[in-house]
Design an enzyme around this catalytic site. Sequence first.
Site, PDB file in Angstrom:
ATOM      1  N   ASN A 269      -6.377   4.923   7.966  1.00 40.49           N
ATOM      2  CA  ASN A 269      -5.946   3.529   7.930  1.00 40.49           C
ATOM      3  C   ASN A 269      -6.666   2.824   6.782  1.00 40.49           C
ATOM      4  OD1 ASN A 269      -4.749   1.055   8.930  1.00 40.49           O
ATOM      5  ND2 ASN A 269      -6.764   0.514   9.755  1.00 40.49           N
TER       6      ASN A 269
ATOM      7  N   HIS B 147      -8.109  -1.066   5.747  1.00 44.52           N
ATOM      8  CA  HIS B 147      -8.429  -2.371   6.329  1.00 44.52           C
ATOM      9  C   HIS B 147      -9.033  -3.254   5.229  1.00 44.52           C
ATOM     10  CE1 HIS B 147      -9.401  -5.245   9.458  1.00 44.52           C
ATOM     11  NE2 HIS B 147     -10.589  -5.388   8.894  1.00 44.52           N
TER      12      HIS B 147
ATOM     13  N   ASN C 234       0.832  -1.215   0.000  1.00 43.95           N
ATOM     14  CA  ASN C 234       0.000   0.000   0.000  1.00 43.95           C
ATOM     15  C   ASN C 234       0.861   1.258   0.000  1.00 43.95           C
ATOM     16  OD1 ASN C 234      -3.032  -0.463   0.117  1.00 43.95           O
ATOM     17  ND2 ASN C 234      -2.256  -2.028   1.536  1.00 43.95           N
TER      18      ASN C 234
ATOM     19  N   ASP D 140      -9.804  -0.571  14.216  1.00 44.44           N
ATOM     20  CA  ASP D 140     -10.562  -0.681  12.957  1.00 44.44           C
ATOM     21  C   ASP D 140     -11.915   0.025  13.035  1.00 44.44           C
ATOM     22  OD1 ASP D 140      -8.485  -2.143  11.807  1.00 44.44           O
ATOM     23  OD2 ASP D 140      -9.260  -4.027  12.558  1.00 44.44           O
TER      24      ASP D 140
ATOM     25  N   ARG E 213       1.015  -2.033  15.130  1.00 43.25           N
ATOM     26  CA  ARG E 213       1.011  -1.700  16.557  1.00 43.25           C
ATOM     27  C   ARG E 213      -0.295  -1.000  16.897  1.00 43.25           C
ATOM     28  NH1 ARG E 213       4.233  -4.742  18.982  1.00 43.25           N
ATOM     29  NH2 ARG E 213       4.164  -3.386  20.802  1.00 43.25           N
TER      30      ARG E 213
END
Length: 217
Positions: A109, A111, A16, A147, A93
Amino acid sequence: MARLRVAVLISGRGSNLQALVNACAEPAFPAEIDLVISNEPEAGGLALAEAGGVATRIVNHRDFSDRPPFDAALTAALTEAGSDLVCLAGFKRLLTTAFVERWRDRLINIHPSLLPAFKGLHVHERVIKAGVRITGCTVHFVRPEMDDGPIIVQETVPVAADDTPEGLAERVLAAEHRCYPLALRLIAEGRVTVAGKVVTITGSDPLPAGFLNPRDA
Ligand code: GRF
């Protein structure tokens, strides 16, 4: 207009990261990656960053007694680099609430599921076991719970009857490599606003087909 200054946090292979580096290599792209931080000294993504001419730093969590001083070292490196936005890209982490709040709405982020379904690890195995027909990936703002956070971009990926976790992972990863640069571009263009749990994307140019955000204006 000044390009958005971006830092990417990694722990592993960095595919990514590579997608973001490639996007930022386009002269017209509104963001630039100024720093890659890895907590793993052997992360494959470090070499990718260096090959792309991006500065790298290792902040090894093993050098810290606890999570708060580790996260403080991350913030110090990010502040020194003048980062406007922090992208987590396979960063393994858990971050403290203090860190997440320090970078609130400037920390994103990716996912490999259609959140809020299938948070956590071993996503593709669980997707296949659950018998769902459609999965995908999600780019979201980070909140203290894992998440969790307002969804910026999602792309769907159909699950085949004979899918293996590996095959599905590969197709979802290809979608990730489209979604992450798209989310970064939208943020860098100033088109993303957050209200409560909901992101709104403004502007005339519509998202490519397959990228879902029902509130796109
Ligand atoms: C990706 O599947 C991403 O969604 C998850 O970790 C993986 C990282 O892969 N958070 P890479 O290091 O970007 O190749």
